[in-house]
Design a protein around this motif. Sequence first.
Motif, PDB file in Angstrom:
ATOM      1  N   GLU A   2       0.817  -1.207   0.000  1.00 53.81           N
ATOM      2  CA  GLU A   2       0.000   0.000   0.000  1.00 53.81           C
ATOM      3  C   GLU A   2       0.848   1.254   0.000  1.00 53.81           C
ATOM      4  O   GLU A   2       0.518   2.232  -0.687  1.00 53.81           O
ATOM      5  CB  GLU A   2      -0.903   0.026   1.238  1.00 53.81           C
ATOM      6  N   ASN A   3       1.925   1.222   0.775  1.00 53.18           N
ATOM      7  CA  ASN A   3       2.783   2.402   0.857  1.00 53.18           C
ATOM      8  C   ASN A   3       3.452   2.703  -0.477  1.00 53.18           C
ATOM      9  O   ASN A   3       3.598   3.869  -0.849  1.00 53.18           O
ATOM     10  CB  ASN A   3       3.840   2.209   1.947  1.00 53.18           C
ATOM     11  N   VAL A   4       3.837   1.674  -1.201  1.00 51.63           N
ATOM     12  CA  VAL A   4       4.458   1.887  -2.517  1.00 51.63           C
ATOM     13  C   VAL A   4       3.453   2.516  -3.472  1.00 51.63           C
ATOM     14  O   VAL A   4       3.772   3.477  -4.184  1.00 51.63           O
ATOM     15  CB  VAL A   4       4.982   0.540  -3.069  1.00 51.63           C
ATOM     16  N   LEU A   6       0.854   4.241  -2.651  1.00 46.43           N
ATOM     17  CA  LEU A   6       0.564   5.592  -2.181  1.00 46.43           C
ATOM     18  C   LEU A   6       1.653   6.573  -2.613  1.00 46.43           C
ATOM     19  O   LEU A   6       1.356   7.690  -3.044  1.00 46.43           O
ATOM     20  CB  LEU A   6       0.416   5.599  -0.660  1.00 46.43           C
ATOM     21  N   ILE A   7       2.913   6.163  -2.550  1.00 48.31           N
ATOM     22  CA  ILE A   7       4.004   7.034  -2.987  1.00 48.31           C
ATOM     23  C   ILE A   7       3.924   7.278  -4.493  1.00 48.31           C
ATOM     24  O   ILE A   7       4.086   8.400  -4.968  1.00 48.31           O
ATOM     25  CB  ILE A   7       5.359   6.426  -2.575  1.00 48.31           C
TER      26      ILE A   7
END
Length: 124
Positions: A2-4, A6-7
């Motif tokens: 998810e963080n990837v 989101l970035i």
Amino acid sequence: MENVILIVHLLLALSLIGIVLMQRSEGGGLGMGGGGNVTTGRAGATPLGKVTWILAIAFIGTSLTLTIFAAENATGSSVLDRIGGGGGGSVEETDPSVPQLPDTDSLLPPPAGSEDAPLVPRAE
């Protein structure tokens, strides 16, 4: 994962803003600008226009992906259930240090003395 995504989503948003700001303004609003071919009402597709479309499609794709991830991680409980203030117990039982609201029954005016008394105050 998810963080990837989101970035990547944030980088797409910033680059989309930059590409849109670099495009030539056609003056006027609502598509009344000049340029393009005289016989058709459309201007030719510029490289910046094509990049804008690609970035916009990628931005929408990451938005949908993040929405799917958020829906999978969502629980069936309420926010109040997660912080401990569930609907079953009252505030008085769970934490005595929390200030209590005043009794609202004492804030109401007393009932009228007789049946012919006015229901609303009058300026007599």
